[in-house]
Design a protein around this motif. Structure first.
Motif, mmCIF file in Angstrom:
data_model
loop_
_atom_site.group_PDB
_atom_site.id
_atom_site.type_symbol
_atom_site.label_atom_id
_atom_site.label_comp_id
_atom_site.label_asym_id
_atom_site.label_seq_id
_atom_site.Cartn_x
_atom_site.Cartn_y
_atom_site.Cartn_z
ATOM 1 N N ILE A 139 5.931 -7.784 -8.137
ATOM 2 C CA ILE A 139 4.990 -6.662 -8.044
ATOM 3 C C ILE A 139 4.528 -6.548 -6.598
ATOM 4 C CG2 ILE A 139 2.749 -5.802 -8.830
ATOM 5 C CD1 ILE A 139 3.344 -7.407 -11.458
ATOM 6 N N VAL A 140 4.612 -5.340 -6.051
ATOM 7 C CA VAL A 140 4.390 -5.124 -4.621
ATOM 8 C C VAL A 140 3.299 -4.090 -4.397
ATOM 9 C CG1 VAL A 140 5.446 -4.441 -2.431
ATOM 10 C CG2 VAL A 140 6.822 -5.632 -4.164
ATOM 11 N N HIS A 141 2.346 -4.462 -3.555
ATOM 12 C CA HIS A 141 1.375 -3.496 -3.028
ATOM 13 C C HIS A 141 1.714 -3.263 -1.563
ATOM 14 C CE1 HIS A 141 -2.168 -1.550 -1.499
ATOM 15 N NE2 HIS A 141 -2.486 -2.608 -0.761
ATOM 16 N N PRO A 142 2.232 -2.073 -1.206
ATOM 17 C CA PRO A 142 2.561 -1.806 0.198
ATOM 18 C C PRO A 142 1.289 -1.773 1.057
ATOM 19 C CG PRO A 142 3.617 -0.227 -1.282
ATOM 20 C CD PRO A 142 2.593 -0.950 -2.080
ATOM 21 N N VAL A 143 1.272 -2.586 2.108
ATOM 22 C CA VAL A 143 0.105 -2.619 2.995
ATOM 23 C C VAL A 143 0.296 -1.541 4.060
ATOM 24 C CG1 VAL A 143 -1.371 -4.056 4.444
ATOM 25 C CG2 VAL A 143 -0.128 -5.085 2.538
ATOM 26 N N SER A 144 0.130 -0.304 3.626
ATOM 27 C CA SER A 144 0.238 0.836 4.534
ATOM 28 C C SER A 144 -1.129 1.131 5.129
ATOM 29 C CB SER A 144 0.757 2.054 3.768
ATOM 30 O OG SER A 144 -0.208 2.464 2.808
ATOM 31 N N SER A 145 -1.204 2.189 5.912
ATOM 32 C CA SER A 145 -2.483 2.564 6.518
ATOM 33 C C SER A 145 -3.499 2.994 5.468
ATOM 34 C CB SER A 145 -2.270 3.696 7.528
ATOM 35 O OG SER A 145 -1.687 4.826 6.887
ATOM 36 N N GLU A 146 -3.034 3.250 4.253
ATOM 37 C CA GLU A 146 -3.931 3.631 3.163
ATOM 38 C C GLU A 146 -4.429 2.427 2.369
ATOM 39 O OE1 GLU A 146 -4.982 6.772 2.598
ATOM 40 O OE2 GLU A 146 -3.912 7.249 4.448
ATOM 41 N N LYS B 40 10.006 -2.809 3.525
ATOM 42 C CA LYS B 40 10.509 -1.639 4.245
ATOM 43 C C LYS B 40 10.109 -1.744 5.718
ATOM 44 C CE LYS B 40 10.683 1.275 0.129
ATOM 45 N NZ LYS B 40 10.243 2.530 -0.527
ATOM 46 N N GLU B 41 9.399 -0.755 6.244
ATOM 47 C CA GLU B 41 9.018 -0.785 7.654
ATOM 48 C C GLU B 41 7.646 -1.418 7.865
ATOM 49 O OE1 GLU B 41 11.204 0.109 9.910
ATOM 50 O OE2 GLU B 41 12.579 0.613 8.276
ATOM 51 N N ILE B 42 6.992 -1.783 6.769
ATOM 52 C CA ILE B 42 5.651 -2.364 6.863
ATOM 53 C C ILE B 42 5.669 -3.736 6.190
ATOM 54 C CG2 ILE B 42 4.429 -0.156 7.015
ATOM 55 C CD1 ILE B 42 4.016 -0.260 3.998
ATOM 56 N N ASN B 43 4.528 -4.202 5.750
ATOM 57 C CA ASN B 43 4.434 -5.444 4.989
ATOM 58 C C ASN B 43 3.869 -5.144 3.608
ATOM 59 O OD1 ASN B 43 5.295 -7.175 7.191
ATOM 60 N ND2 ASN B 43 3.278 -6.795 8.110
ATOM 61 N N GLY B 44 3.954 -6.115 2.727
ATOM 62 C CA GLY B 44 3.453 -5.907 1.377
ATOM 63 C C GLY B 44 2.838 -7.169 0.802
ATOM 64 N N PHE B 45 1.863 -6.962 -0.069
ATOM 65 C CA PHE B 45 1.291 -8.055 -0.860
ATOM 66 C C PHE B 45 2.124 -8.163 -2.132
ATOM 67 C CE2 PHE B 45 -1.385 -8.988 -4.572
ATOM 68 C CZ PHE B 45 -1.814 -10.270 -4.264
ATOM 69 N N ASP C 2 9.673 -13.502 9.256
ATOM 70 C CA ASP C 2 8.763 -12.837 10.194
ATOM 71 C C ASP C 2 8.237 -11.543 9.591
ATOM 72 O OD1 ASP C 2 9.116 -14.801 12.121
ATOM 73 O OD2 ASP C 2 10.864 -13.784 13.005
ATOM 74 N N LEU C 3 6.959 -11.300 9.795
ATOM 75 C CA LEU C 3 6.341 -10.077 9.293
ATOM 76 C C LEU C 3 6.624 -8.914 10.234
ATOM 77 C CD1 LEU C 3 2.850 -11.455 8.185
ATOM 78 C CD2 LEU C 3 4.777 -10.853 6.711
ATOM 79 N N ASN C 4 6.613 -7.723 9.678
ATOM 80 C CA ASN C 4 6.722 -6.522 10.510
ATOM 81 C C ASN C 4 5.426 -6.334 11.291
ATOM 82 O OD1 ASN C 4 9.344 -5.716 9.672
ATOM 83 N ND2 ASN C 4 8.479 -4.896 7.769
ATOM 84 N N GLN C 5 5.564 -5.892 12.503
ATOM 85 C CA GLN C 5 4.390 -5.690 13.359
ATOM 86 C C GLN C 5 3.907 -4.240 13.293
ATOM 87 O OE1 GLN C 5 2.931 -8.311 14.791
ATOM 88 N NE2 GLN C 5 4.541 -9.562 13.827
#
Length: 311
Positions: free
Chosen positions: A226-233, A169-174, A308-311
């Motif tokens: 399987i996705v872990h969203p790397v959000s601010s949390e 989405k707008e971030i990155n994920g593991f 490319d990763l999202n910044q």
């Protein structure tokens, strides 16, 4: 680098103190990297577990070796009693007599008995009767072990050998992928991913339960990323690959599913270390649709392409 402020687990049962640099708590095959010392042979012995858990080749070799050894022992007993007390022994040398006694033992333990060789005196009859009884018990045991191996429910889930950090989405994920390569159907599949991070300037480590995009699916006929969203949390928010290596990060995966074939719940485990994560890569979509339906190339589960990763 933002610190993860949610409640963390002090321990998953894996001990918070890392014994050495680069320590891996859970091996890729799901076994625990724990070795128990000062345990006596009989305390640590679990024959049934060993026999139903070893490979089929090892199991068949154990059966063959046991069968051969028992016949050697009883052939030696018949030779000790004296081959003159066995009718039908025609060998003139000790070796020939031993070979004939060996095959008589094989016929006796299987209760086959061709009738060419038979015991004549009390001692030979006692040994033959004892061997017949032992044969009945051992073949019943071997049959039970074979059934136990066939009926043992195993979640044969295949994991991608690598995980990736990819745009989400707008971030990155593991992310990592899993697939059930077998024909049995797994239902109500649940996944739990925990992260182990070493504390700064300490040999202690903390464990975090990671939030997932989706932690459960009802059906599992295809691949599942399987996705872990790397959000601010996320506990790895703001991390780069070097940060994960320095923190000796380990992503511990536990999957639970209901196996329709056995009508039982099954479990699968694996883990990913920091050096098994590709940054700026995304898994290739492997599903193909045609007139016969959907096909999945399981052999390409590790295929990725750079992005490319999202910044």
């Amino acid at each position: 680098m933002k610190l993860y402020n949610k409640e963390k687990y002090n321990d998953l049962g894996l001990d918070t103190k890392a014994p050495s640099s680069g320590y891996r708590a859970l091996n890729k095959d799901g076994t625990f990297n724990v070795h128990k010392e000062n345990v006596s042979f009989f305390e640590g012995m679990n024959i049934f577990h060993s026999l139903v858990s070893m490979s089929w080749l090892q199991f068949l070799l154990v059966l063959a070796l046991g069968y051969f050894t028992i016949n050697l022992v009883f052939a030696s007993l018949y030779l000790l009693i004296g081959t003159e007390h066995l009718t039908g022994i025609y060998g003139t040398t000790k070796l020939d007599q031993f070979i004939e006694a060996f095959f008589f033992s094989a016929q006796t333990i299987t209760t086959l008995g061709y009738g060419q060789i038979a015991p004549l005196n009390l001692a030979a009859n006692i040994v033959a009767a004892s061997e017949s009884l032992l044969g009945l018990l051992l073949f019943a045991l071997a049959t039970g072990l074979m059934y136990g191996r066939f009926s043992k429910p195993v979640a044969s889930i295949k994991y991608s050998s690598i995980a990736v950090i990819a745009p989400y989405k707008e971030i990155n994920g593991f992310m990592f992928r899993v697939v059930n390569p077998k024909k049995n159907q797994l239902l109500e599949v649940e996944v739990n991913v925990n992260l182990s991070l070493k504390r700064a300037n300490s040999d202690l480590r903390d464990f975090y339960s990671l939030e997932l995009e989706r932690s459960k699916v009802v059906f599992f006929p295809t691949m599942w990323t399987i996705v872990h969203p790397v959000s601010s949390e996320s506990p790895i928010y703001g991390f780069n690959q070097q940060n994960l290596i320095e923190k000796e990060a380990e992503f511990i995966v536990v999957i639970k599913a209901f196996d329709e074939s056995f009508s039982q719940s099954v479990y699968s485990r694996s883990s990913y270390k920091a050096n098994e994560i590709k940054w700026g890569a995304k898994f290739t979509y492997l599903a193909k649709r045609d007139d016969t339906g959907l096909s999945i190339d399981v052999g390409r589960i590790d295929d990725t392409f750079e992005i490319d990763l999202n910044q």
